[in-house]
Design an enzyme around this catalytic site. Structure first.
Site, PDB file in Angstrom:
ATOM      1  N   HIS A 169      -1.111  11.323   5.693  1.00 54.91           N
ATOM      2  CA  HIS A 169      -1.968  10.476   4.773  1.00 54.91           C
ATOM      3  C   HIS A 169      -2.551  11.629   4.520  1.00 54.91           C
ATOM      4  O   HIS A 169      -3.273  11.380   3.702  1.00 54.91           O
ATOM      5  CB  HIS A 169      -2.699   9.772   5.819  1.00 54.91           C
ATOM      6  CG  HIS A 169      -2.198   8.643   5.795  1.00 54.91           C
ATOM      7  ND1 HIS A 169      -2.897   7.720   4.439  1.00 54.91           N
ATOM      8  CD2 HIS A 169      -1.364   7.750   5.982  1.00 54.91           C
ATOM      9  CE1 HIS A 169      -1.940   6.427   4.827  1.00 54.91           C
ATOM     10  NE2 HIS A 169      -1.484   6.072   6.181  1.00 54.91           N
TER      11      HIS A 169
ATOM     12  N   CYS B  51       3.968   1.329  -5.620  1.00 55.97           N
ATOM     13  CA  CYS B  51       3.354   2.055  -5.112  1.00 55.97           C
ATOM     14  C   CYS B  51       3.251   3.054  -4.026  1.00 55.97           C
ATOM     15  O   CYS B  51       2.314   3.605  -3.523  1.00 55.97           O
ATOM     16  CB  CYS B  51       2.579   0.653  -4.597  1.00 55.97           C
ATOM     17  SG  CYS B  51       3.225   0.124  -2.926  1.00 55.97           S
TER      18      CYS B  51
HETATM   19  C1  PEP Z   1       4.119   3.413   0.987  1.00 56.87           C
HETATM   20  O1  PEP Z   1       5.315   3.227   2.311  1.00 56.87           O
HETATM   21  O2  PEP Z   1       5.401   3.757   0.296  1.00 56.87           O
HETATM   22  C2  PEP Z   1       2.812   3.241   1.159  1.00 56.87           C
HETATM   23  C3  PEP Z   1       2.807   2.539  -0.034  1.00 56.87           C
HETATM   24  O3  PEP Z   1       2.815   2.048   1.975  1.00 56.87           O
HETATM   25  P1  PEP Z   1       2.176   3.207   3.147  1.00 56.87           P
HETATM   26  O4  PEP Z   1       1.859   4.964   2.130  1.00 56.87           O
HETATM   27  O5  PEP Z   1       0.328   2.474   3.136  1.00 56.87           O
HETATM   28  O6  PEP Z   1       3.174   2.876   4.206  1.00 56.87           O
END
Ligand code: PEP
Ligand code: MG
Length: 571
Positions: free
Chosen positions: A187, A496
């Site tokens: 994150h 994404c």
């Molecule tokens: C992913 O896992 O690539 C995604 C877009 O979801 P998050 O980063 O919110 O887990």
């Protein structure tokens, strides 16, 4: 001169002074007593003074903050003066407890009581825990936990950042992020890219850099240098000029020969959505709905959810908005959905799976989405996170149909979904590759762990192969429909995950056949600029090159060597 090598996760070259993020406050030992020579009334007075100064500090920060950050700080400031909290701590001190232990225990019981009251009160439970940690820090004379407050710009160095830290991170004073932990999909990386801050993660040893030291950070190369050289200074000045040219996206994602790849934004709420629309995003490819409710201990009502979703839809009238249902768990726990005691949360009841243990929340969310969609002009698509089987995809599609949602889809972020994409896609209208989790699960490497950062990159040929298999599965499903007399177009497969925000990887993903790329809005201009320098055929050639590489490092180096524009732009 001392250098640190980590993994570059958000481009930018900058020089600034370091502020270390304070370590979390440790719990005062159970049974810690008041020293024999301290009168209880003096300890109570010391506690009250510490609480007052925590209040004043938070209030001053709230006064100069805005938006979500202001609300969080104001609520926390008020809690520092809470009479119930201070009175119960006072009682414990009078019974012989140390001031630190007393406020710790009082905080725990007030927090539990608020939690049990539910509703708005339950929302304040975490504020109490934050406040008690701040008061203990004040009593001990150590820095308060959380992002340091400062009027002077600084480079934040931390072990890692949690999603909740975003609320108090002021991009006007934080120049760059450097962490010793975290990986490219952590994150910290996501926050840095969304704020357009240069960032380096997994830089071993940076925890030892003294506060106030001047450092040079290169967020593309993953490099940090103490005592910047003249060359570093020149390159930071040059970046300041280049970054201005990379600030605007023209709203048209395409290769040089006109193959359209709409560039969409990843958002966590209305504020991001409005900013993304302003930066030219062609729609939203991932609305992380759990980000609207990270501070919540209880399930938000349907009305409250509908209002939060509509505010995002309204930023994109007539455009596509892909909303993801709550992805709670692992690095994004939501107390009303996740079990904090799970031994292995990334492999646990998270994402769509929370419907197994907490039924009803998903249906109520779909009701809220359908209502918000019917009141807005956005083209709303809805997908479920962490789908592992075609049966789960099918059940999600029927829940969507029951709620009146027309375009259900799935995230492909578990390798099983990529490997069975043709059957999964039979059940739903589209797929979106979540390369962050897909990488973590393909490589069996926790995306939050610094020491595994080298494994945890979507440049891994194994991950690229899973992307290719998903696109091939979509084509196979389309061909199957055509053979049985239906329309044969392959269903859309977008990306994404953070991979889409890396301009070189965006070219490779285009070459692999993905139909849209969704990223933090700050990366749109860089990705759009680089995509326009290659034809589809060249992108396909680079995809073949990356797939044939023996390692992630070589895949990245080989592709980057064929895209000199990256070096020219400092990306
Ligand atoms: C992913 O896992 O690539 C995604 C877009 O979801 P998050 O980063 O919110 O887990
Ligand atoms: Mg994910």
């Amino acid at each position: 001169m001392q250098n640190f090598q980590g993994v570059g996760v958000s481009p930018g070259r900058i020089i600034g002074s370091v502020r270390q993020m304070p370590k979390p406050v440790s719990e005062p030992p159970s049974g810690e007593r008041l020293a024999a020579d301290v009168a209880p009334e003096d300890a109570v007075a010391r506690l009250k003074a510490a609480a007052q100064s925590v209040h004043d500090e938070l209030k001053a920060r709230a006064d100069s903050a805005s938006g979500d950050g202001k609300a969080v700080l104001e609520a926390t400031a008020l809690m520092a003066k809470d009479t119930m909290l201070l009175k119960s701590a006072g009682k414990l001190i009078n019974a012989g407890s140390s001031a630190e232990r007393a406020i710790w225990e009082a905080g725990a019981s007030v927090s539990e009581m608020l939690h049990n009251l539910g509703g708005y009160m339950a929302e304040r439970a975490t504020d109490v825990l934050d406040v008690r940690a701040r008061i203990v820090a004040e009593l001990r004379g150590v820095p308060a936990p959380g992002i340091p407050s400062s009027e002077t710009p600084f480079i934040l160095v931390a072990e890692d950042l949690a999603p909740a830290d975003t609320a108090t991170l002021n991009p006007a004073v934080v120049l760059a992020l450097v962490t010793s932990g975290g990986g490219p999909q952590s994150h910290t990386a996501i926050i840095a890219r969304s704020l357009g801050l240069p960032a380096v993660v997994a830089a071993h040893g940076v925890d030892e850099i003294a506060d106030g030291s001047e450092v040079y950070v290169d967020g593309a190369a993953g490099f940090v240098a103490l005592e910047p050289s003249d060359e570093h200074r020149a390159s930071a000045t040059a970046w300041a000029e280049t970054s201005a040219t990379l600030a605007a996206f023209d709203g048209n994602g395409t290769t040089a020969d006109g193959h359209l790849v709409p560039l969409l934004a990843n958002v966590g709420g209305a504020k991001d959505a409005v900013a993304a629309a302003g930066l030219g995003a062609q729609g939203v490819g991932l609305f992380r709905t759990e980000f609207c409710f990270l501070e919540r201990d209880t399930e938000p009502s349907v009305d409250e959810q509908a209002a939060a979703y509509k505010a995002v839809f309204d930023a994109f009238p007539g455009k596509k908005v892909v909303l993801r249902t709550l992805d709670a768990g692992a690095d994004k726990p939501l107390p009303f959905l996740t079990d904090a005691t799970e031994p292995n949360p990334a492999l646990g009841v998270r994402g769509y799976r929370t419907d197994f243990t907490t039924p009803g929340v998903l249906e109520r969310q779909l009701e809220a989405i359908a209502r918000a969609a019917s009141e807005s002009e956005a083209d709303v698509w809805v997908m479920a996170p962490m789908i592992s089987t075609a049966a789960e995809a099918g059940r999600f599609a029927s829940l969507c149909a029951a709620a009146g949602i027309k375009t259900p889809g799935v995230m492909v972020e578990v390798p099983s979904a990529a490997l069975t994409a043709a059957t999964v896609l039979r059940e739903v209208g589209f797929a979106s590759l979540g390369t962050n989790d897909l990488t973590q699960y393909a490589m069996a490497a926790d995306r939050q762990l610094g020491p595994l950062a080298e494994l945890n990159t979507p440049w891994q040929p194994a991950v690229l192969r899973l992307v290719q298999l998903t696109v091939e599965g979509a084509a196979q499903e389309g061909a199957g429909r055509e053979a049985s007399g239906g329309a044969g177009a392959a269903k859309p497969v977008g990306v994404c995950g953070e991979a889409a925000a890396d301009p070189a990887l965006a070219v490779v993903l285009t070459g692999l056949g993905v139909t849209t790329l969704s990223m933090t809005a700050r990366s749109l201009a860089a990705v759009g600029t680089v995509l326009k320098t290659v034809t589809l055929e060249q992108a396909q050639e680079l995809a073949r090159l990356a797939l044939s590489a023996p390692s992630a490092t070589e895949a990245r180096e080989w592709v980057r060597a064929k895209l000199p524009v990256l070096e020219e732009l400092g990306l």
